[in-house]
Design an enzyme around this catalytic site. Structure first.
Site, short mmCIF file in Angstrom:
data_model
loop_
_atom_site.label_atom_id
_atom_site.label_comp_id
_atom_site.label_asym_id
_atom_site.label_seq_id
_atom_site.Cartn_x
_atom_site.Cartn_y
_atom_site.Cartn_z
N ALA A 63 0.83 -1.20 0.00
CA ALA A 63 0.00 0.00 0.00
C ALA A 63 0.87 1.25 0.00
O ALA A 63 2.04 1.22 0.39
CB ALA A 63 -0.92 0.00 1.22
N ASP A 64 0.28 2.33 -0.44
CA ASP A 64 0.93 3.64 -0.36
C ASP A 64 -0.15 4.67 -0.06
O ASP A 64 -1.27 4.58 -0.58
CB ASP A 64 1.64 3.99 -1.67
CG ASP A 64 2.48 5.25 -1.54
OD1 ASP A 64 3.37 5.27 -0.66
OD2 ASP A 64 2.27 6.22 -2.31
N THR A 65 0.18 5.64 0.80
CA THR A 65 -0.78 6.66 1.20
C THR A 65 -0.13 8.04 1.10
O THR A 65 1.02 8.22 1.51
CB THR A 65 -1.27 6.43 2.65
OG1 THR A 65 -1.87 5.14 2.75
CG2 THR A 65 -2.29 7.48 3.06
#
Length: 223
Positions: free
Chosen positions: A91-93
């Site tokens: 994931a990346d935020t």
């Protein structure tokens, strides 16, 4: 008072005996997976440099392509060792304001400007996550995968009355130095917010419901 009964969902049975890797060293993402009932999760950090050209991507495409690159990097590392794996989640935020993306601040000036921009902007402040689940078949060098992906956006309602002195005092704590946007919703960073519209856990670092549903879909289970 009776104790809570465990959440009896077939996804947990489907995961038994499978190697489930989180391609992240984020303690927050691991905690969220644990909260979802996925407690047997292995951590392998991705070496992807996270250097995609932001000018060539929409915010949603940027986080999703970064997440995919993280997952593929860990997949290749496992494959090159001749090991096997069943699931890889990456994931990346980022925090986005009017097209500008704020990741982890690199210095104090960047940290201050990120929070101040979010506070003062007339535009929506959004936490945007890209998530990929690699479903792996085969063993060792013969492994191949299919992938499930999604993006999620949560609007953050900022407190316009938070002062510059508050921002400085917060930066001094060091709490927000390793999170996108520079402030933690699950800590003193919440003092800069009035609330959120959407998935709270997405602001923490991993969408709650969408991640659970994606893992269920990847394992072809439902309830």
């Amino acid at each position: 008072m009776a104790e809570n009964t465990p959440f009896n969902h077939p996804v947990y049975e489907a995961l038994k005996g499978k190697r489930f890797v989180l391609a992240s060293t984020s303690p927050r993402r691991l905690e969220i997976l644990n909260s979802l009932g996925f407690t047997d999760v292995e951590i392998i950090a991705s070496n992807f440099p996270e250097d995609l050209d932001k000018s060539q991507h929409t915010p949603e495409n940027y986080v999703l392509n970064t997440a995919i690159a993280k997952g593929r990097d860990v997949f290749e590392a496992i494959k090159n060792k001749g090991e096997s794996v069943d699931l890889i989640l990456a994931a990346d935020t980022v925090v986005e304001v009017n097209g500008t993306l704020f990741e982890k601040p690199r210095n104090r000036e960047e940290h201050f400007n990120a929070i101040k921009t979010c506070r003062d902007s007339p535009h929506p402040v959004r936490a945007i996550s890209g998530v990929v689940l690699l479903i792996v078949k085969g063993e060792g060098s013969s492994m191949k995968y299919t992938q499930e992906t999604f993006t999620e956006s949560t609007e953050i309602i900022m407190d316009k009355d938070a002062t510059d002195a508050m921002i400085d005092a917060y930066i001094n704590t060091g709490e927000g130095s390793k999170v996108a946007g520079g402030f933690k919703i699950q800590g003193f960073g919440a003092l800069f917010m009035k609330g959120v519209i959407g998935d709270y856990m997405n602001v923490v670092g991993l969408p709650f419901t969408s991640t659970f549903r994606t893992i269920c879909h990847g394992l072809d289970v439902s309830l």
